[in-house]
Design an enzyme around this catalytic site. Structure first.
Site, PDB file in Angstrom:
ATOM      1  N   HIS A 380       0.816  -1.208   0.000  1.00  0.00           N
ATOM      2  CA  HIS A 380       0.000   0.000   0.000  1.00  0.00           C
ATOM      3  C   HIS A 380       0.852   1.262   0.000  1.00  0.00           C
ATOM      4  O   HIS A 380       0.567   2.208  -0.733  1.00  0.00           O
ATOM      5  CB  HIS A 380      -0.935  -0.005   1.206  1.00  0.00           C
ATOM      6  CG  HIS A 380      -2.034  -1.014   1.076  1.00  0.00           C
ATOM      7  ND1 HIS A 380      -3.013  -1.181   2.033  1.00  0.00           N
ATOM      8  CD2 HIS A 380      -2.324  -1.910   0.103  1.00  0.00           C
ATOM      9  CE1 HIS A 380      -3.845  -2.133   1.649  1.00  0.00           C
ATOM     10  NE2 HIS A 380      -3.442  -2.593   0.496  1.00  0.00           N
ATOM     11  N   CYS A 693       6.594  -9.960 -22.020  1.00  0.00           N
ATOM     12  CA  CYS A 693       6.240  -8.868 -21.100  1.00  0.00           C
ATOM     13  C   CYS A 693       6.988  -8.952 -19.768  1.00  0.00           C
ATOM     14  O   CYS A 693       6.639  -8.255 -18.832  1.00  0.00           O
ATOM     15  CB  CYS A 693       4.743  -8.852 -20.838  1.00  0.00           C
ATOM     16  SG  CYS A 693       4.098 -10.380 -20.126  1.00  0.00           S
TER      17      CYS A 693
END
Length: 766
Positions: A380, A693
């Site tokens: 976070h 990727c």
């Protein structure tokens, strides 16, 4: 060695490992014997000189103010003892202390750092070997031997001096030579430069002064006899705290940044949690002060949750720690340390752990970087840091190795931090920042130019994204689309599974912001270290990377996968949709996932909803087993994308999260490149587009090799677009392919050096 010419004797005759052990045994006797610290130091210096056949042995001890004082000597004038002093960095002795490294010279007077002190009488001594005296990562002095003749010091001699220096360090630490308070009172300026190697959590470069984030307050009174007044204090503090959190949510720094706001909204929900608040109130009624009740509830919660390893639970525990500290500060009527007006202009935060709200407490105009202790929950706070362009590094033992107001460089590009950097490192930082600016200017000039090689081969450069805050980079970088959109990150910041409406809104916003450029949505790739709180984790998985994750969870919980596919179809109404399934290990898994997508397509048709203009379905190539099923897989898919990070670790059975093995195998090895070439050839024969990727695609040298293999679509993080585009525009693919044809059958560990030499010889900018 310095100025080695002709035949110079090498070391003391007969001083070998046995002599070294004999010397150390005698030193232990001296340390265990009687006498003052000065007397024992004199005996040690004399013993070293005699046993090693040195003409001089001297010991310098660190005094306050970065001063090295000659404390004992054999061979120099005794009048110089306690009179000769050198500053750190002055002379060869000061150089040894300043860089905390040994020096061995056959011609010391010719060394550029040589400083002559006439009172020592060291004129006739030519050769010198010196080592720092270290304790606790700090320089405590320098130990030196000298010889009149010109000679090379052997490794055994230097290593013996280093071992002896450890013994002398114990003597210094006992405080019999210099009062420990003398050095401590000056903040111990002799701290060593240090490099902390860790993990990059947010890229970028920053320099500032260390601010240690220690938010917890000391509670002085635990028991109260007036529960009602304590409850009133608690309610007032809660109201003030809620207001302060609302101010954070409305802060200008978060304007237009949806993901950080989502995180803080979840944090705000915890601040209003009735269960948490009711337990605090009950503890007050049992006789505790408001502060004591808040701390007791937190202690109980920590005891119940600390043994759990689920990443989401650890993030929640961190939120509760933050709320506890925040509430205690409001109860005490104190401002957070982050509000202090005495903080430096340029701040690097150092923290054991930190929540997103705590990060936002600090003045964003001053905050330059963040260093977190290794192992602390961080997802976070990293989302918020990335949104604010703040580099973050996670490193082991950071709090023990960084002192308040230490100058620190944070290298978020390479996952390292430099503490108390030497002048040359600081200059290198300044040059790196200037180089970054020049490169950004160069990348800006080519941003609108086509991604075409020198010999006219078009290469599609696309972005890897996972947050809405990444999408502005699509236009800024000149990328042609999003080759990988990681859909799991928004799920991880929520406490409950987002419903179809919420997901549809998110995916619609993503497509709206990409200006009709292609987007490949990867379905939920969770599990392992990315568990969701609303999915029961599989207990006791010894190797989560090979366990219950990604499509395996989706197929075991088809309702979750179907809801996500339903939202993607709705969001793509009238627009093309590309869906990619992760961690497919066999064709049967792909078929099962595709059937769920078909069910949702038919459901939408039956409801009269608008379908996407086109639906393309593909899979990640991560599990090696799928490479042996290409004949069955290729007719079923519209595209493939190689996830080189996982594929590499599975091919080499090498955990990329384990520092002992993560760098052991190189993706630019003949084995890996041969495997990828065969995949590209098979896809070409079947007319199935294939991209890559993983991290390889974003490194210019690796990307050059991938283009040489035959890849024509590379997907990477936004900062990699400029360097890779610059590389490919300087590359002649035909020449590279011809060169690489002779490399695949080699038995080398890596082809990296050969490819780097090719780039240098052919003017390829890497």
């Amino acid at each position: 060695m310095n100025g080695v010419v002709g035949d110079i004797p090498a070391g003391s005759p007969g001083f070998d490992g046995a002599a070294s052990r004999r010397l150390l045994a005698r030193l232990r006797d001296v340390m265990a014997g009687s006498g003052s610290g000065q007397e024992r130091l004199d005996k040690i210096v004399t013993l070293i000189g005699m046993e090693m056949g040195a003409d001089v042995c001297s010991c310098y001890v660190m005094r306050a103010g970065e001063v090295l004082e000659l404390f004992s000597t054999l061979g120099l004038n005794q009048d110089a003892v306690h009179n000769t002093r050198l500053r750190v960095g002055e002379g060869i002795v000061g150089d040894i202390a300043g860089h905390a490294r040994p020096i061995a010279l056959d011609n010391a007077p010719s060394h550029p750092s040589f400083a002559y002190r006439p009172e020592t009488g060291e004129d006739p001594f030519l050769s010198l070997a010196g080592v720092p005296i270290l304790r606790g990562g700090k320089v405590r002095g320098v130990l030196v031997i000298q010889h009149k003749d010109r000679r090379r010091y052997t490794e055994v001699e230097v290593e013996t001096l280093q071992t002896i220096a450890m013994v002398v360090a114990e003597l210094v630490a006992q405080g019999e030579l210099v009062n420990p308070q003398e050095v401590a009172s000056t903040g111990d300026p002799a701290l060593l430069p240090a490099r902390l190697s860790g993990t990059s959590l947010a890229s970028g470069l920053a320099m500032g002064l260390a601010v240690i984030h220690r938010p917890q307050l000391t509670i002085r009174q635990m028991v109260s006899e007036d529960a009602e007044s304590e409850l009133a204090r608690l309610n007032a503090a809660i109201a003030t705290m809620h207001s302060a959190i609302d101010d954070l949510l409305n802060a200008a720094a978060l304007a237009g940044l949806s993901e950080p706001k989502d995180i803080l909204e979840t944090y705000r929900m915890f601040a209003e949690d009735r269960g948490w608040l009711s337990r605090i109130r009950e503890a007050i009624r049992m006789g505790l002060t408001a502060e004591g009740a808040v701390q007791q509830v937190q202690n109980d919660t920590r005891a119940r949750m600390s043994h759990l390893t689920d990443p989401y639970i650890r993030e929640r525990l961190l939120d509760l720690e933050d709320l506890t500290n925040r509430l205690l500060q409001h109860l005490a009527g104190r401002k957070s340390e982050a509000d202090g007006g005495t903080l430096p202009e340029d701040i690097v935060l150092v923290a054991r752990s930190m929540g997103p709200a705590e990060l936002l407490d600090y003045d964003q105009r001053r905050l330059r970087g963040v260093i977190l202790e290794e192992g602390s929950p961080s997802s976070h706070v990293c989302i918020v840091a990335r949104a604010l362009n703040i580099p973050v590094v996670q490193a082991p033992d950071a709090l023990n190795r960084i002192e308040p107001l230490d100058p620190v460089i944070v290298d978020g590009d390479h996952g390292q931090a430099f503490v108390r950097p030497a002048e040359d490192i600081q200059m290198a930082f300044v040059e790196a920042v200037a180089l970054r600016v020049r490169k950004e200017e160069m990348y800006e000039k080519i941003r609108a130019l086509p991604s075409v090689t020198r010999d006219g081969v078009p290469i599609s450069i696309q972005l890897n994204c996972g947050l809405l805050i990444d999408l502005p980079h699509l236009k800024a970088s000149g990328a042609e689309g999003v080759g990988l959109y990681r859909t799991e990150i928004p799920f991880m910041v929520r406490s409950t599974y987002p419903d179809v409406h919420a997901q549809t809104d998110l995916y619609s916003r993503i497509l709206d912001q990409t200006d009709d450029k292609p987007v490949v949505f990867r379905t939920l790739d969770v599990g392992g270290d990315k568990m969701l709180p609303y999915i029961a984790a599989s207990e006791g998985e010894e190797n989560p990377a090979l366990g219950w994750r990604a499509i395996r969870i989706g197929l075991d919980h088809p309702s979750l996968l179907r809801q996500q596919l339903r939202a993607l179809l709705r969001a793509s109404a009238g627009r093309p949709l590309s869906v990619m399934f992760p961690m497919i290990a066999e064709v049967a898994e792909f078929d099962a996932a595709r059937r769920l997508l078909d069910l949702e397509i038919n459901r939408l048709k039956g409801q009269g909803g608008e379908l996407p203009s086109r639906v393309r379905v593909g899979t990640m190539i991560e599990v090696p087993a799928l490479l042996w099923q290409l004949p069955a897989l290729l007719p079923r898919v519209d595209f493939l994308s190689v996830g080189s990070n996982d594929l590499t670790q599975y091919i080499f059975a090498s955990d990329r999260g384990n520092p002992r093995t993560s760098g052991r195998y190189d993706p630019l090895s003949p084995a890996m490149l041969s495997l990828l070439r065969r995949l590209v050839e098979a896809c070409g024969d079947a007319n199935v587009p294939v991209s890559i990727c993983g991290e390889m695609a974003g490194r210019p040298l690796d990307a050059m090799a991938l283009i040489g293999i035959g890849f024509r679509t590379l997907s990477m993080s936004p900062p990699s677009v400029g360097p890779v585009k610059t590389m490919l525009r300087s590359l002649d693919v035909a020449v590279l392919r011809q060169y690489m044809n002779g490399l695949y059958l080699r038995g080398d560990h890596s082809l990296r050096d050969k490819l780097r030499s090719f780039a240098k010889d052919h003017g390829v900018i890497i």
